[in-house]
Design a protein around this motif. Structure first.
Motif, mmCIF file in Angstrom:
data_model
loop_
_atom_site.group_PDB
_atom_site.id
_atom_site.type_symbol
_atom_site.label_atom_id
_atom_site.label_comp_id
_atom_site.label_asym_id
_atom_site.label_seq_id
_atom_site.Cartn_x
_atom_site.Cartn_y
_atom_site.Cartn_z
ATOM 1 N N ALA A 1 24.579 9.113 23.513
ATOM 2 C CA ALA A 1 23.864 9.492 24.731
ATOM 3 C C ALA A 1 22.535 10.176 24.428
ATOM 4 C CB ALA A 1 24.744 10.395 25.593
ATOM 5 N N TYR A 2 22.485 10.962 23.336
ATOM 6 C CA TYR A 2 21.258 11.686 23.009
ATOM 7 C C TYR A 2 20.213 10.810 22.313
ATOM 8 C CZ TYR A 2 23.410 11.880 18.360
ATOM 9 O OH TYR A 2 23.996 11.548 17.160
ATOM 10 N N GLU A 3 20.600 9.572 21.936
ATOM 11 C CA GLU A 3 19.727 8.674 21.205
ATOM 12 C C GLU A 3 18.686 8.050 22.141
ATOM 13 O OE1 GLU A 3 20.421 5.157 17.830
ATOM 14 O OE2 GLU A 3 22.009 5.718 19.233
ATOM 15 N N THR A 4 17.489 7.787 21.642
ATOM 16 C CA THR A 4 16.476 7.114 22.458
ATOM 17 C C THR A 4 16.712 5.605 22.429
ATOM 18 O OG1 THR A 4 14.894 6.809 20.649
ATOM 19 C CG2 THR A 4 14.759 8.879 21.902
ATOM 20 N N ILE A 5 16.218 4.948 23.453
ATOM 21 C CA ILE A 5 16.365 3.492 23.525
ATOM 22 C C ILE A 5 15.689 2.832 22.332
ATOM 23 C CG2 ILE A 5 15.776 1.442 24.879
ATOM 24 C CD1 ILE A 5 15.931 3.187 27.388
ATOM 25 N N LYS A 6 14.542 3.341 21.954
ATOM 26 C CA LYS A 6 13.782 2.776 20.839
ATOM 27 C C LYS A 6 14.591 2.820 19.543
ATOM 28 C CE LYS A 6 9.400 3.198 18.349
ATOM 29 N NZ LYS A 6 8.104 3.942 18.237
ATOM 30 N N GLU A 7 15.229 3.951 19.295
ATOM 31 C CA GLU A 7 16.023 4.102 18.066
ATOM 32 C C GLU A 7 17.175 3.098 18.021
ATOM 33 O OE1 GLU A 7 15.384 8.919 17.331
ATOM 34 O OE2 GLU A 7 17.095 8.167 18.482
ATOM 35 N N SER A 8 17.828 2.926 19.150
ATOM 36 C CA SER A 8 18.971 2.020 19.180
ATOM 37 C C SER A 8 18.525 0.558 19.039
ATOM 38 C CB SER A 8 19.771 2.196 20.479
ATOM 39 O OG SER A 8 19.006 1.801 21.600
ATOM 40 N N ILE A 9 17.383 0.224 19.653
ATOM 41 C CA ILE A 9 16.869 -1.145 19.555
ATOM 42 C C ILE A 9 16.515 -1.488 18.104
ATOM 43 C CG2 ILE A 9 14.949 -2.675 20.179
ATOM 44 C CD1 ILE A 9 17.007 -2.358 22.381
ATOM 45 N N GLU A 10 15.971 -0.508 17.370
ATOM 46 C CA GLU A 10 15.657 -0.719 15.957
ATOM 47 C C GLU A 10 16.940 -1.022 15.167
ATOM 48 O OE1 GLU A 10 12.767 -1.021 14.407
ATOM 49 O OE2 GLU A 10 11.772 -0.832 16.352
ATOM 50 N N ARG A 11 18.010 -0.300 15.504
ATOM 51 C CA ARG A 11 19.290 -0.562 14.821
ATOM 52 C C ARG A 11 19.808 -1.956 15.156
ATOM 53 N NH1 ARG A 11 23.346 1.507 16.388
ATOM 54 N NH2 ARG A 11 22.753 2.831 18.169
ATOM 55 N N LEU A 12 19.627 -2.357 16.426
ATOM 56 C CA LEU A 12 20.070 -3.690 16.846
ATOM 57 C C LEU A 12 19.308 -4.783 16.097
ATOM 58 C CD1 LEU A 12 21.698 -5.573 18.678
ATOM 59 C CD2 LEU A 12 19.948 -5.270 20.442
ATOM 60 N N LYS A 13 17.998 -4.581 15.927
ATOM 61 C CA LYS A 13 17.184 -5.550 15.189
ATOM 62 C C LYS A 13 17.689 -5.724 13.762
ATOM 63 C CE LYS A 13 12.761 -4.888 17.630
ATOM 64 N NZ LYS A 13 11.375 -4.399 17.475
ATOM 65 N N ASN B 1 11.123 5.447 25.005
ATOM 66 C CA ASN B 1 11.142 6.793 24.427
ATOM 67 C C ASN B 1 12.145 7.709 25.116
ATOM 68 O OD1 ASN B 1 9.096 6.417 22.417
ATOM 69 N ND2 ASN B 1 7.559 6.449 24.056
ATOM 70 N N ASP B 2 12.708 7.230 26.230
ATOM 71 C CA ASP B 2 13.712 8.018 26.950
ATOM 72 C C ASP B 2 15.055 7.947 26.234
ATOM 73 O OD1 ASP B 2 11.928 8.721 28.886
ATOM 74 O OD2 ASP B 2 12.574 7.215 30.347
ATOM 75 N N THR B 3 15.824 8.998 26.400
ATOM 76 C CA THR B 3 17.184 8.984 25.859
ATOM 77 C C THR B 3 18.099 8.310 26.873
ATOM 78 O OG1 THR B 3 17.796 11.107 26.839
ATOM 79 C CG2 THR B 3 16.793 11.142 24.631
ATOM 80 N N TYR C 1 26.679 -0.169 24.819
ATOM 81 C CA TYR C 1 27.699 0.756 25.306
ATOM 82 C C TYR C 1 27.311 2.171 24.901
ATOM 83 C CZ TYR C 1 30.357 -3.549 25.828
ATOM 84 O OH TYR C 1 30.756 -4.804 26.177
ATOM 85 N N ILE C 2 27.228 3.067 25.866
ATOM 86 C CA ILE C 2 26.819 4.445 25.627
ATOM 87 C C ILE C 2 28.059 5.308 25.427
ATOM 88 C CG2 ILE C 2 25.310 6.306 26.377
ATOM 89 C CD1 ILE C 2 24.040 3.461 26.171
ATOM 90 N N ILE C 3 28.080 6.061 24.325
ATOM 91 C CA ILE C 3 29.228 6.913 24.026
ATOM 92 C C ILE C 3 28.772 8.351 23.820
ATOM 93 C CG2 ILE C 3 30.612 5.065 23.013
ATOM 94 C CD1 ILE C 3 29.638 5.915 20.258
ATOM 95 N N ASP C 4 29.724 9.287 23.993
ATOM 96 C CA ASP C 4 29.400 10.692 23.751
ATOM 97 C C ASP C 4 29.755 11.075 22.310
ATOM 98 O OD1 ASP C 4 32.141 10.965 23.657
ATOM 99 O OD2 ASP C 4 32.331 11.962 25.594
ATOM 100 N N GLU C 5 29.736 12.369 22.019
ATOM 101 C CA GLU C 5 29.998 12.843 20.648
ATOM 102 C C GLU C 5 31.397 12.484 20.160
ATOM 103 O OE1 GLU C 5 28.052 14.161 18.498
ATOM 104 O OE2 GLU C 5 26.266 14.379 19.735
#
Length: 450
Positions: free
Chosen positions: A143-155, A193-195, A170-174
């Protein structure tokens, strides 16, 4: 390319075209090749690239897959399994275990530690549980991750061929608890850049996840896929922890398997043995149900034997008897097919089954009256006897009524007894319609004509 052109019977041509073919079409071609030459079948199979061999194996019929497991080397099978998703890896390992535990163990040992853990985890589920059909490969983000960071991982995951058929994040908590699900087509409209936490808070309830539990019955999951037109669904475990996902291709397999089982069971055929090349084994399995049918046929013959004097007095009765039994049998089969399918699909609940029975009885009575008039007139004109037309007309109504009533009731009673309605329903219904048809027709003839 036309569908008929996708099946290639020439082994060398198949290998030349292999890169342009779907694994399903390769499997169909191999099935045709195996009919002509088992040697050519294994030749092509051993030449298949590792990245598609596993998928081709999964598309083959059970009996050919077993032959392939025995023929292919441990190295080839290990490489093939390594290319598959976790759910398919588990399926192949378990199938090989049933044939050769030692070979399965060596293949398992050849996989990396992550794959081994996933396989061990999935093997814990029962065959009818949702967890047994899920794959652990999915795209998730904290949940605290930014969209950009997750998209980079997906790539990166896509480049490494670690993920396929990704449609949402899928968004998960801690604690890895599933809290939201966002389609990729929705994700692209937000500021990267939003979380995810910000996105979820600003769009309350919009991304509330639809999920199934890992211990949920797979047939119930299949009904949800159909009801809500799903392509994929996340699977959660203890306290809502995200475990994996089930994709539509697995659900289609479940639906096809259930439909096939019902069809075979209603016909008294054992699906497990039908793909076997051993004709004696198949014949024995079918003979068991035919033996039961023989017993019911003898019962019907005994009923006919009770009225031998009546039949001797009116030979026309022997000519018309099969018509009464046939009409009852066909009407009952129609009702039975509808009821078994509706029960399987969950459209009929035992608590509200009276309406379904009333509906089928009404339809049967309507058809009974219609064909009683038609057959009564035919019998009258055929044998120039009005009373004979009345006899077969009344018998037709009685038999079609019993066909509708018992055709609807038998599956419901079996369901209440926790017996699959598809098993034995046909034999029981045929017995009822034959006995009721013959008895009502011959008894009415004895009372009215003699």
């Amino acid at each position: 390319m036309p569908q008929e052109d996708l099946i290639i019977k020439d082994p060398n041509k198949l290998l030349e075209e292999i890169e342009s073919l779907h694994p399903s079409d390769i499997a169909k071609s191999l099935k045709k090749i195996e009919k002509e030459s088992q040697e050519d079948f294994f030749y092509v199979l051993k030449k298949l690239p590792d990245e598609i061999l596993g998928e081709v194996l999964l598309e083959l019929p059970d009996y050919l897959r077993e032959d392939a497991y025995e023929e292919l080397s441990i190295e080839q099978l290990t490489e093939a399994v390594d290319e598959l998703d976790s759910d398919d890896q588990t399926d192949i390992i378990q199938e090989i275990e049933e044939l050769n535990e030692e070979k399965a163990r060596e293949i398992y040992d050849g996989l990396d530690e992550v794959d081994q853990k996933e396989i061990e985890w999935l093997k814990k589920y029962e065959e009818d549980e949702a967890g047994a059909y899920m794959q652990t490969e999915l795209f998730s983000a904290k949940a605290y991750e930014t969209i950009k960071e997750s998209i980079e991982r997906l790539k990166e995951a896509k480049k490494d061929h670690e993920l396929e058929n990704i449609q949402q994040v899928y968004i998960i908590d801690e604690d890895k608890k599933l809290i939201a699900s966002i389609l990729l087509e929705d994700l692209i409209i937000f500021d990267f850049n939003d979380t995810y936490e910000k996105v979820i808070n600003e769009n309350e309830n919009k991304f509330k996840p639809f999920y199934v539990d890992d211990d949920e019955d797979i047939d119930e999951v299949a009904k949800k896929f159909e009801k809500y037109d799903l392509n994929v669904v996340p699977v959660v475990g203890y306290q809502g922890m995200l475990m994996g996902r089930i994709t539509s291709d697995d659900i289609i397999d479940v639906i096809e398997k259930n439909a096939t089982e019902q069809m075979y069971q209603m016909a008294g055929v054992d699906e497990e043995h039908e793909g076997n090349d051993d004709l004696i084994t198949i014949a024995k399995k079918r003979a068991m149900w035919l033996f039961i049918n023989l017993g019911t046929a003898i019962l019907a013959s005994i009923v006919i034997g009770l009225f031998d004097e009546t039949i001797q007095a009116y030979v026309a009765l022997a000519i018309l008897m099969p018509i009464v039994a046939s009409m009852g049998g066909n009407a009952g089969t129609q009702t039975l097919a509808v009821m078994v399918r509706q029960i399987a699909m969950g459209d009929i609940e035992l608590e509200h089954s009276k309406d379904a029975i009333k509906k089928e009885v009404f339809i049967s009575l309507f058809n009974g009256l219609l064909f009683a008039i038609i057959m009564g007139v035919i019998a009258w004109l055929w044998f120039d006897t009005k009373l004979l037309g009345i006899v077969i007309g009344i018998s037709m109504i009685i038999n079609l009524f019993s066909a509708g009533f018992f055709g609807a009731s038998i599956p419901l009673v079996l369901k209440k007894l926790d017996i699959d309605p598809a098993i034995g329903s046909t034999v029981l219904l045929t017995t009822v319609t034959d006995i009721v048809g013959f008895f009502s027709f011959l008894m009415l003839a004895k009372v009215i004509l003699l």
